[in-house]
Design an enzyme around this catalytic site. Structure first.
Site, PDB file in Angstrom:
ATOM      1  N   GLY A  90       0.860  -1.186   0.000  1.00 58.88           N
ATOM      2  CA  GLY A  90       0.000   0.000   0.000  1.00 58.88           C
ATOM      3  C   GLY A  90       0.888   1.225   0.000  1.00 58.88           C
ATOM      4  N   ALA A  91       0.694   2.065  -1.001  1.00 61.57           N
ATOM      5  CA  ALA A  91       1.582   3.210  -1.144  1.00 61.57           C
ATOM      6  C   ALA A  91       1.586   4.088   0.114  1.00 61.57           C
ATOM      7  CB  ALA A  91       1.155   4.031  -2.358  1.00 61.57           C
ATOM      8  N   GLU A  92       0.407   4.314   0.690  1.00 61.39           N
ATOM      9  CA  GLU A  92       0.326   5.241   1.824  1.00 61.39           C
ATOM     10  C   GLU A  92       0.943   4.625   3.073  1.00 61.39           C
ATOM     11  OE1 GLU A  92      -2.303   4.021   0.211  1.00 61.39           O
ATOM     12  OE2 GLU A  92      -2.880   5.635  -1.171  1.00 61.39           O
ATOM     13  N   ASN A 100       3.253   2.449   3.049  1.00 60.75           N
ATOM     14  CA  ASN A 100       4.703   2.468   2.818  1.00 60.75           C
ATOM     15  C   ASN A 100       5.302   3.811   3.246  1.00 60.75           C
ATOM     16  OD1 ASN A 100       4.510  -0.069   1.615  1.00 60.75           O
ATOM     17  ND2 ASN A 100       4.604   0.711  -0.487  1.00 60.75           N
ATOM     18  N   ASN A 149       0.763   8.716  -8.256  1.00 66.00           N
ATOM     19  CA  ASN A 149       0.645   7.247  -8.262  1.00 66.00           C
ATOM     20  C   ASN A 149      -0.488   6.736  -9.141  1.00 66.00           C
ATOM     21  OD1 ASN A 149       2.650   5.990  -6.566  1.00 66.00           O
ATOM     22  ND2 ASN A 149       1.696   6.971  -4.822  1.00 66.00           N
ATOM     23  N   ALA A 158      16.030   6.355 -12.259  1.00 62.07           N
ATOM     24  CA  ALA A 158      17.487   6.261 -12.103  1.00 62.07           C
ATOM     25  C   ALA A 158      18.178   7.600 -12.358  1.00 62.07           C
ATOM     26  CB  ALA A 158      18.041   5.199 -13.049  1.00 62.07           C
ATOM     27  N   ASP A 169       7.339   5.545  -3.130  1.00 58.78           N
ATOM     28  CA  ASP A 169       6.825   5.817  -1.780  1.00 58.78           C
ATOM     29  C   ASP A 169       7.972   6.190  -0.844  1.00 58.78           C
ATOM     30  OD1 ASP A 169       4.452   4.931  -2.932  1.00 58.78           O
ATOM     31  OD2 ASP A 169       4.788   2.874  -2.245  1.00 58.78           O
TER      32      ASP A 169
HETATM   33  O1  KDG Z   1       3.661   1.884  -4.395  1.00 56.06           O
HETATM   34  C1  KDG Z   1       3.694   0.501  -4.211  1.00 56.06           C
HETATM   35  C2  KDG Z   1       2.286   0.079  -4.364  1.00 56.06           C
HETATM   36  O2  KDG Z   1       1.997  -0.101  -5.710  1.00 56.06           O
HETATM   37  C3  KDG Z   1       1.904  -1.154  -3.658  1.00 56.06           C
HETATM   38  O3  KDG Z   1       2.332  -1.168  -2.336  1.00 56.06           O
HETATM   39  C4  KDG Z   1       0.437  -1.444  -3.774  1.00 56.06           C
HETATM   40  O4  KDG Z   1      -0.696   0.533  -3.058  1.00 56.06           O
HETATM   41  C5  KDG Z   1      -0.517  -0.287  -3.902  1.00 56.06           C
HETATM   42  C6  KDG Z   1      -1.265  -0.166  -5.142  1.00 56.06           C
HETATM   43  O5  KDG Z   1      -2.421   0.234  -5.064  1.00 56.06           O
HETATM   44  O6  KDG Z   1      -0.743  -0.457  -6.217  1.00 56.06           O
END
Ligand code: KDG
Length: 311
Positions: free
Chosen positions: A32-34, A36, A164, A227, A256
């Site tokens: 989960g991005a948040e 993280n 995202n 990069a 994240d």
């Molecule tokens: O940023 C990483 C995310 O892609 C992963 O943890 C899952 O939150 C997520 C998503 O919705 O893709």
């Protein structure tokens, strides 16, 4: 209040080491991005709170235990007994190509509402972090994310919008219709090059897109270059900071980590170049280790990876 409040859906990620169609062992991780971002900040000693819904199931318990073990404040999390915790498969198709498959439609996390956010926002966090994932989850989650952005901005709490874009959840057109207005409440917008058109005027190149956001009240636009590092646009102009060279083993979660590093620098009162330096340092930790967040540094580990050149 906490240093940072972040809102979203935390998932259970089942990771394969090869093609899913061939079966084989899966390992279970929090994703989960948040969440993280919350972990990235908590590892550095900031007080980070994550709010969202998890199911009343064992997977919801797993999510909560992982977050608590990382020192993330979960006191506002709601457990939804009627819905499952969202799930995703992260398939390592080849050494270089990973694919994501979501099982999150109708999940507890997607049933987020405005009411879930009133208390944590009223507690007065120093900053609020949102992503473009949450508004893609459901009508109520979109309403909640929009409300949080407006309420925070009205209360003078800086909002970081981390675009995202998740193509598996909605179209670019739908994303743009929601994220363009949302960006108007943000003081920091984080986007990769191919996400800028979702928050800026159509047809604009990078500099014009950033200028458009600054005109709308955004203070800092961070364009993630992978990069190649990051370019940051502010009223003072544009700065480039190179990435920290490391051996990349897993890029998932790098964005994240980058955001967590930037926000940590902001909370510490660092100037722009040092904030960017911390951002690329955390991004480097994320790509140099397996997992979304497992490899993120504690504060005393920041100097293990160094060497950002400002330009
Ligand atoms: O940023 C990483 C995310 O892609 C992963 O943890 C899952 O939150 C997520 C998503 O919705 O893709």
């Amino acid at each position: 209040g906490v240093d940072l409040l972040t809102v979203g859906e935390a998932l259970v990620s089942l990771r394969s080491s090869g093609p899913l169609l061939a079966g084989g062992p899966l390992s279970m991780h929090l994703a989960g991005a948040e969440s993280n971002v919350a972990i990235g900040l908590a590892r550095l000693g900031h007080r980070a709170a994550w709010v969202g819904r998890v199911g009343g199931d064992e997977l919801g318990e797993f999510v909560l235990r992982q977050l608590r073990a990382e020192g993330v404040d979960t006191t506002a999390v709601r457990r939804d007994p009627a819905r499952p915790t969202g799930l995703m498969f992260l398939e390592r198709r080849t050494a270089d190509v990973s694919r994501v498959q979501y099982h999150r439609a109708g999940s507890a996390g997607s049933a987020l509402t405005v009411d879930d956010l009133r208390g944590p926002l009223a507690a007065g966090p120093r900053m609020v972090h949102l992503t473009g994932i949450t508004p893609a989850l459901s009508d109520s989650a979109r309403e909640a994310a929009g409300w949080a952005a407006r309420a925070a901005a009205d209360a003078g709490i800086p909002v970081c919008l981390d675009v995202n874009h998740r193509a598996g959840l909605w179209s670019r057109e739908a994303a743009r219709a929601t994220l363009f207005p949302l960006a108007g409440y943000a003081s920091v917008v984080v986007a990769s090059t191919d996400e800028l058109d979702l928050v800026a005027q159509a047809g604009a190149d990078e500099a014009a897109a950033a200028a458009g956001l600054l005109r709308r009240g955004v203070r800092t636009v961070l364009v993630k270059l992978g990069a190649d590092g990051v370019r940051a646009y502010t009223a003072e102009g544009v700065r480039h900071v190179a990435a920290v060279p490391v051996t990349a083993v897993d890029t998932v979660g790098a964005g994240d980590a980058f955001t967590a590093g930037y926000l940590s620098g902001h909370l510490d009162g660092l100037d722009l170049v040092d904030r960017l330096g911390r951002a690329v340092t955390l991004g480097a930790f994320a790509v140099a280790g397996h997992g979304d967040w497992e490899g993120l540094p504690r504060r005393d580990e920041l100097s293990l990876i160094t060497g950002s050149a400002a330009g």
